[in-house]
Scaffold this motif. Structure first.
Motif, mmCIF file in Angstrom:
data_model
loop_
_atom_site.group_PDB
_atom_site.id
_atom_site.type_symbol
_atom_site.label_atom_id
_atom_site.label_comp_id
_atom_site.label_asym_id
_atom_site.label_seq_id
_atom_site.Cartn_x
_atom_site.Cartn_y
_atom_site.Cartn_z
ATOM 1 N N SER A 1 5.551 2.619 -10.955
ATOM 2 C CA SER A 1 4.901 1.424 -10.406
ATOM 3 C C SER A 1 4.591 0.393 -11.487
ATOM 4 N N SER A 2 4.366 0.837 -12.717
ATOM 5 C CA SER A 2 4.091 -0.113 -13.805
ATOM 6 C C SER A 2 5.335 -0.922 -14.173
ATOM 7 N N ARG B 1 16.734 9.778 -0.191
ATOM 8 C CA ARG B 1 15.292 10.001 -0.214
ATOM 9 C C ARG B 1 14.885 10.387 -1.634
ATOM 10 N N MET B 2 13.788 9.803 -2.130
ATOM 11 C CA MET B 2 13.319 10.080 -3.480
ATOM 12 C C MET B 2 12.104 11.004 -3.448
ATOM 13 N N VAL B 3 11.870 11.680 -4.563
ATOM 14 C CA VAL B 3 10.667 12.478 -4.755
ATOM 15 C C VAL B 3 9.612 11.514 -5.292
ATOM 16 N N VAL B 4 8.496 11.360 -4.564
ATOM 17 C CA VAL B 4 7.469 10.390 -4.925
ATOM 18 C C VAL B 4 6.178 11.123 -5.265
ATOM 19 N N LEU C 1 0.799 -1.219 0.000
ATOM 20 C CA LEU C 1 0.000 0.000 0.000
ATOM 21 C C LEU C 1 0.835 1.274 0.000
ATOM 22 N N GLU C 2 2.124 1.144 0.116
ATOM 23 C CA GLU C 2 3.020 2.298 0.256
ATOM 24 C C GLU C 2 4.055 2.284 -0.860
ATOM 25 N N PRO C 3 4.273 3.411 -1.542
ATOM 26 C CA PRO C 3 5.333 3.451 -2.559
ATOM 27 C C PRO C 3 6.700 3.515 -1.884
ATOM 28 N N PRO C 4 7.759 3.138 -2.595
ATOM 29 C CA PRO C 4 9.095 3.241 -2.017
ATOM 30 C C PRO C 4 9.466 4.701 -1.797
ATOM 31 N N ARG C 5 10.192 4.978 -0.746
ATOM 32 C CA ARG C 5 10.570 6.356 -0.412
ATOM 33 C C ARG C 5 12.066 6.604 -0.535
ATOM 34 N N PHE C 6 12.866 5.540 -0.628
ATOM 35 C CA PHE C 6 14.324 5.662 -0.696
ATOM 36 C C PHE C 6 14.841 4.908 -1.918
ATOM 37 N N TRP D 1 2.191 5.081 -8.984
ATOM 38 C CA TRP D 1 3.114 6.077 -8.437
ATOM 39 C C TRP D 1 4.364 6.121 -9.305
ATOM 40 N N ASP D 2 5.143 7.194 -9.148
ATOM 41 C CA ASP D 2 6.484 7.243 -9.705
ATOM 42 C C ASP D 2 7.388 7.883 -8.672
ATOM 43 N N ALA D 3 8.626 7.411 -8.632
ATOM 44 C CA ALA D 3 9.605 7.880 -7.655
ATOM 45 C C ALA D 3 10.880 8.244 -8.399
ATOM 46 N N ARG D 4 11.474 9.402 -8.043
ATOM 47 C CA ARG D 4 12.650 9.892 -8.761
ATOM 48 C C ARG D 4 13.806 10.109 -7.801
ATOM 49 N N CYS D 5 14.937 9.471 -8.118
ATOM 50 C CA CYS D 5 16.192 9.683 -7.397
ATOM 51 C C CYS D 5 17.007 10.671 -8.208
ATOM 52 N N SER D 6 17.632 11.629 -7.547
ATOM 53 C CA SER D 6 18.413 12.644 -8.253
ATOM 54 C C SER D 6 19.628 12.045 -8.957
ATOM 55 N N ARG D 7 20.073 10.876 -8.536
ATOM 56 C CA ARG D 7 21.248 10.244 -9.147
ATOM 57 C C ARG D 7 20.936 9.055 -10.036
ATOM 58 N N HIS D 8 19.848 8.332 -9.748
ATOM 59 C CA HIS D 8 19.592 7.084 -10.463
ATOM 60 C C HIS D 8 18.327 7.089 -11.317
#
Length: 71
Positions: free
Chosen positions: A65-66, A43-46, A31-36, A53-60
């Motif tokens: 979610s798809s 910490r990612m921008v989710v 029920l929770e998107p990844p946060r790291f 959902w989509d999560a963005r890491c500044s480096r990777h």
């Protein structure tokens, strides 16, 4: 090829040091998107959308979610 995860995506703790109890119950239920970031532990921008959902890491980069079921 995707590198193996070195950090817990819900806690940011190194994978070898993370205990199963450290993962929140909502994350265990899916029920929770990844946060790291699993690569660097940052910490990612989710953004949560109605269809996932989509999560963005500044480096990777970005994870969607798809894409999670395809890896």
């Amino acid at each position: 090829m995707q590198e193996p995860l070195r950090f817990g995506v819900y806690t940011g703790i190194e994978a070898e040091l993370q205990s199963p109890e450290a993962v929140p119950a909502a994350a265990q239920l899916g029920l929770e998107p990844p946060r790291f970031c699993g690569q660097c532990g940052r910490r990612m921008v989710v953004q949560v959308r109605p269809d996932g959902w989509d999560a963005r890491c500044s480096r990777h980069g970005t994870v969607d979610s798809s894409e999670v079921g395809q890896r």
